[in-house]
Design a protein around this motif. Sequence first.
Motif, mmCIF file in Angstrom:
data_model
loop_
_atom_site.group_PDB
_atom_site.id
_atom_site.type_symbol
_atom_site.label_atom_id
_atom_site.label_comp_id
_atom_site.label_asym_id
_atom_site.label_seq_id
_atom_site.Cartn_x
_atom_site.Cartn_y
_atom_site.Cartn_z
ATOM 1 N N ILE A 27 0.857 -1.185 0.000
ATOM 2 C CA ILE A 27 0.000 0.000 0.000
ATOM 3 C C ILE A 27 0.894 1.236 0.000
ATOM 4 O O ILE A 27 2.036 1.188 0.460
ATOM 5 N N GLU A 28 0.359 2.331 -0.544
ATOM 6 C CA GLU A 28 1.095 3.595 -0.545
ATOM 7 C C GLU A 28 0.102 4.733 -0.370
ATOM 8 O O GLU A 28 -0.963 4.750 -0.996
ATOM 9 N N ALA A 29 0.456 5.678 0.476
ATOM 10 C CA ALA A 29 -0.417 6.832 0.741
ATOM 11 C C ALA A 29 -0.370 7.806 -0.429
ATOM 12 O O ALA A 29 0.689 8.055 -1.011
ATOM 13 N N THR A 30 -1.530 8.367 -0.752
ATOM 14 C CA THR A 30 -1.621 9.388 -1.798
ATOM 15 C C THR A 30 -1.122 10.724 -1.237
ATOM 16 O O THR A 30 -1.014 10.884 -0.008
ATOM 17 N N PRO A 31 -0.844 11.704 -2.101
ATOM 18 C CA PRO A 31 -0.431 13.019 -1.587
ATOM 19 C C PRO A 31 -1.437 13.625 -0.604
ATOM 20 O O PRO A 31 -1.049 14.177 0.429
ATOM 21 N N ALA A 32 -2.729 13.513 -0.881
ATOM 22 C CA ALA A 32 -3.745 14.072 0.031
ATOM 23 C C ALA A 32 -3.740 13.323 1.363
ATOM 24 O O ALA A 32 -3.882 13.944 2.426
ATOM 25 N N GLU A 33 -3.584 12.006 1.319
ATOM 26 C CA GLU A 33 -3.538 11.223 2.565
ATOM 27 C C GLU A 33 -2.303 11.576 3.377
ATOM 28 O O GLU A 33 -2.370 11.724 4.603
ATOM 29 N N ARG A 34 -1.160 11.743 2.703
ATOM 30 C CA ARG A 34 0.074 12.108 3.409
ATOM 31 C C ARG A 34 -0.049 13.487 4.052
ATOM 32 O O ARG A 34 0.383 13.701 5.180
ATOM 33 N N GLN A 35 -0.675 14.424 3.347
ATOM 34 C CA GLN A 35 -0.855 15.775 3.885
ATOM 35 C C GLN A 35 -1.744 15.747 5.128
ATOM 36 O O GLN A 35 -1.432 16.370 6.147
ATOM 37 N N ALA A 36 -2.846 15.005 5.061
ATOM 38 C CA ALA A 36 -3.754 14.908 6.215
ATOM 39 C C ALA A 36 -3.083 14.191 7.379
ATOM 40 O O ALA A 36 -3.225 14.590 8.539
ATOM 41 N N LEU A 37 -2.326 13.159 7.088
ATOM 42 C CA LEU A 37 -1.633 12.410 8.139
ATOM 43 C C LEU A 37 -0.516 13.251 8.766
ATOM 44 O O LEU A 37 -0.297 13.195 9.977
ATOM 45 N N ALA A 38 0.153 14.061 7.960
ATOM 46 C CA ALA A 38 1.191 14.954 8.496
ATOM 47 C C ALA A 38 0.581 15.920 9.507
ATOM 48 O O ALA A 38 1.179 16.201 10.553
ATOM 49 N N ARG A 39 -0.624 16.425 9.217
ATOM 50 C CA ARG A 39 -1.301 17.318 10.181
ATOM 51 C C ARG A 39 -1.593 16.562 11.478
ATOM 52 O O ARG A 39 -1.360 17.076 12.573
ATOM 53 N N ARG A 40 -2.144 15.373 11.350
ATOM 54 C CA ARG A 40 -2.476 14.575 12.546
ATOM 55 C C ARG A 40 -1.241 14.264 13.382
ATOM 56 O O ARG A 40 -1.286 14.323 14.615
ATOM 57 N N LEU A 41 -0.116 13.953 12.723
ATOM 58 C CA LEU A 41 1.102 13.566 13.430
ATOM 59 C C LEU A 41 1.990 14.760 13.769
ATOM 60 O O LEU A 41 3.080 14.592 14.311
ATOM 61 N N GLU A 42 1.526 15.963 13.425
ATOM 62 C CA GLU A 42 2.243 17.207 13.706
ATOM 63 C C GLU A 42 3.633 17.213 13.071
ATOM 64 O O GLU A 42 4.625 17.579 13.694
#
Length: 191
Positions: A27-42
Amino acid sequence: MKDTTPVEFSRLQAADSLGDHPYTATIEATPAERQALARRLELDDLEHLSAAFTLTRQSKNRVRLAAEVKARLCQTCSVTGEPFEHDDAFAFTRDFISERDYHPTTNPDMDPDEDDPPDPIIDGRIDIGEAVSEELALRIDPFAHKPGAVFAPDAPRDAAGSVIIGDGAAPEDDTPPSPFAVLRQLKRDDG
């Protein structure tokens, strides 16, 4: 026990569809998923996140997830205040048990004294992406610093409070000389 919390990186796999042979995929995260996850993980940014995983049936109601994760993170250095990128690669295993059997007191497949008890399989599915996200969150250093950055409380700082890194010259050695070196120097000075 249904969890309705939206997750940023969700990859669902039906547990009931697993046969007796291990199931392997990536599996690989999409750019939008990575951006949202970066916010969650600070994080400043999450430039890459992927995992190769295997699901193996352990018993009728228990499944083991084994994954190898690769990530490229951008964080703010806790010493200099500057952003820096670094790679992380790690492996983990996690067990899942069917929601209806998720009762430590009545299910022999669950040991209440287990160091890492299994997670429930929600609605017959395992969220591989969320498991990867949670394991990544556990690895993030909240006080990360870029290679070579050393905490120096008396270091010069700019107007924003970030440490000003000099020309790369080695810092002066502030360790006191040994007592024998002092005696040798005194002897030389006298004679």
